[in-house]
Design a protein around this motif. Sequence first.
Motif, PDB file in Angstrom:
ATOM      1  N   GLY A   1     118.445   5.547  51.965  1.00 24.38           N
ATOM      2  CA  GLY A   1     117.721   5.918  53.166  1.00 24.38           C
ATOM      3  C   GLY A   1     116.220   5.976  52.963  1.00 24.38           C
ATOM      4  O   GLY A   1     115.700   5.642  51.894  1.00 24.38           O
ATOM      5  N   SER A   2     115.538   6.425  54.015  1.00 22.95           N
ATOM      6  CA  SER A   2     114.075   6.471  54.016  1.00 22.95           C
ATOM      7  C   SER A   2     113.585   7.814  54.531  1.00 22.95           C
ATOM      8  O   SER A   2     114.265   8.484  55.315  1.00 22.95           O
ATOM      9  CB  SER A   2     113.507   5.364  54.922  1.00 22.95           C
ATOM     10  OG  SER A   2     113.866   4.087  54.460  1.00 22.95           O
ATOM     11  N   LEU A   3     112.405   8.173  54.079  1.00 20.86           N
ATOM     12  CA  LEU A   3     111.685   9.333  54.590  1.00 20.86           C
ATOM     13  C   LEU A   3     110.207   8.996  54.608  1.00 20.86           C
ATOM     14  O   LEU A   3     109.734   8.183  53.806  1.00 20.86           O
ATOM     15  CB  LEU A   3     111.900  10.563  53.708  1.00 20.86           C
ATOM     16  CG  LEU A   3     113.208  11.350  53.827  1.00 20.86           C
ATOM     17  CD1 LEU A   3     113.243  12.443  52.765  1.00 20.86           C
ATOM     18  CD2 LEU A   3     113.377  11.939  55.209  1.00 20.86           C
ATOM     19  N   ARG A   4     109.492   9.657  55.502  1.00 25.35           N
ATOM     20  CA  ARG A   4     108.043   9.527  55.553  1.00 25.35           C
ATOM     21  C   ARG A   4     107.429  10.906  55.411  1.00 25.35           C
ATOM     22  O   ARG A   4     107.636  11.766  56.271  1.00 25.35           O
ATOM     23  CB  ARG A   4     107.591   8.890  56.864  1.00 25.35           C
ATOM     24  CG  ARG A   4     106.115   8.536  56.893  1.00 25.35           C
ATOM     25  CD  ARG A   4     105.670   8.207  58.290  1.00 25.35           C
ATOM     26  NE  ARG A   4     104.398   7.511  58.319  1.00 25.35           N
ATOM     27  CZ  ARG A   4     103.603   7.456  59.380  1.00 25.35           C
ATOM     28  NH1 ARG A   4     103.972   8.066  60.501  1.00 25.35           N
ATOM     29  NH2 ARG A   4     102.464   6.798  59.336  1.00 25.35           N
ATOM     30  N   LEU A   5     106.677  11.084  54.349  1.00 23.26           N
ATOM     31  CA  LEU A   5     105.978  12.332  54.130  1.00 23.26           C
ATOM     32  C   LEU A   5     104.572  12.245  54.712  1.00 23.26           C
ATOM     33  O   LEU A   5     103.942  11.189  54.673  1.00 23.26           O
ATOM     34  CB  LEU A   5     105.892  12.647  52.644  1.00 23.26           C
ATOM     35  CG  LEU A   5     107.214  12.692  51.874  1.00 23.26           C
ATOM     36  CD1 LEU A   5     106.949  13.100  50.423  1.00 23.26           C
ATOM     37  CD2 LEU A   5     108.202  13.620  52.523  1.00 23.26           C
ATOM     38  N   SER A   6     104.093  13.370  55.216  1.00 24.62           N
ATOM     39  CA  SER A   6     102.740  13.465  55.721  1.00 24.62           C
ATOM     40  C   SER A   6     102.021  14.598  55.007  1.00 24.62           C
ATOM     41  O   SER A   6     102.639  15.579  54.594  1.00 24.62           O
ATOM     42  CB  SER A   6     102.742  13.745  57.226  1.00 24.62           C
ATOM     43  OG  SER A   6     103.376  12.713  57.938  1.00 24.62           O
ATOM     44  N   CYS A   7     100.720  14.448  54.898  1.00 28.31           N
ATOM     45  CA  CYS A   7      99.893  15.492  54.302  1.00 28.31           C
ATOM     46  C   CYS A   7      98.644  15.624  55.166  1.00 28.31           C
ATOM     47  O   CYS A   7      97.824  14.698  55.220  1.00 28.31           O
ATOM     48  CB  CYS A   7      99.528  15.126  52.872  1.00 28.31           C
ATOM     49  SG  CYS A   7      98.374  16.261  52.092  1.00 28.31           S
ATOM     50  N   ALA A   8      98.530  16.756  55.824  1.00 27.76           N
ATOM     51  CA  ALA A   8      97.395  17.007  56.706  1.00 27.76           C
ATOM     52  C   ALA A   8      96.334  17.801  55.958  1.00 27.76           C
ATOM     53  O   ALA A   8      96.634  18.809  55.312  1.00 27.76           O
ATOM     54  CB  ALA A   8      97.862  17.780  57.934  1.00 27.76           C
ATOM     55  N   ALA A   9      95.096  17.354  56.076  1.00 31.94           N
ATOM     56  CA  ALA A   9      93.978  18.002  55.401  1.00 31.94           C
ATOM     57  C   ALA A   9      93.150  18.789  56.403  1.00 31.94           C
ATOM     58  O   ALA A   9      93.075  18.437  57.591  1.00 31.94           O
ATOM     59  CB  ALA A   9      93.109  16.971  54.705  1.00 31.94           C
ATOM     60  N   SER A  10      92.510  19.835  55.903  1.00 32.82           N
ATOM     61  CA  SER A  10      91.829  20.777  56.787  1.00 32.82           C
ATOM     62  C   SER A  10      90.418  20.375  57.161  1.00 32.82           C
ATOM     63  O   SER A  10      89.856  20.907  58.110  1.00 32.82           O
ATOM     64  CB  SER A  10      91.776  22.152  56.113  1.00 32.82           C
ATOM     65  OG  SER A  10      91.038  22.079  54.898  1.00 32.82           O
TER      66      SER A  10
END
Length: 124
Positions: free
Chosen positions: A16-25
Amino acid sequence: QVQLVESGGGLVQAGGSLRLSCAASERTFRSYAMGWFRQPPEKEREFVASISWRAGTTDYADSVRGRFTISRDNAENTVYLQMNSLNPEDTAVYYCAADQALIVRRGRLEYDNWGQGTQVTVSS
């Protein structure tokens, strides 16, 4: 100091697949190189991928090259990790990190700012 928040982890079956996100301040995010690292159970934290501040250069660990893709959207202050063809060996806590450098680097100690991590579990 840039604050980072990861999201997108979860449980997925092998293949399967996943998409990770990382939000910066901060808007200064665009001047940082960004990296993804992971820490499997009872193992050391390891490099996964990195991307330069203009997204012109990327680097990948051999174990994920061809399956994972790192990207960034400086307008949204976000970096992504698209993970395809996942296998149980990809199970880990995934961290994003920011590096005040003009080049992409792999060393953990070279990254100044870290998120709290997001768990990725791949079942067989």
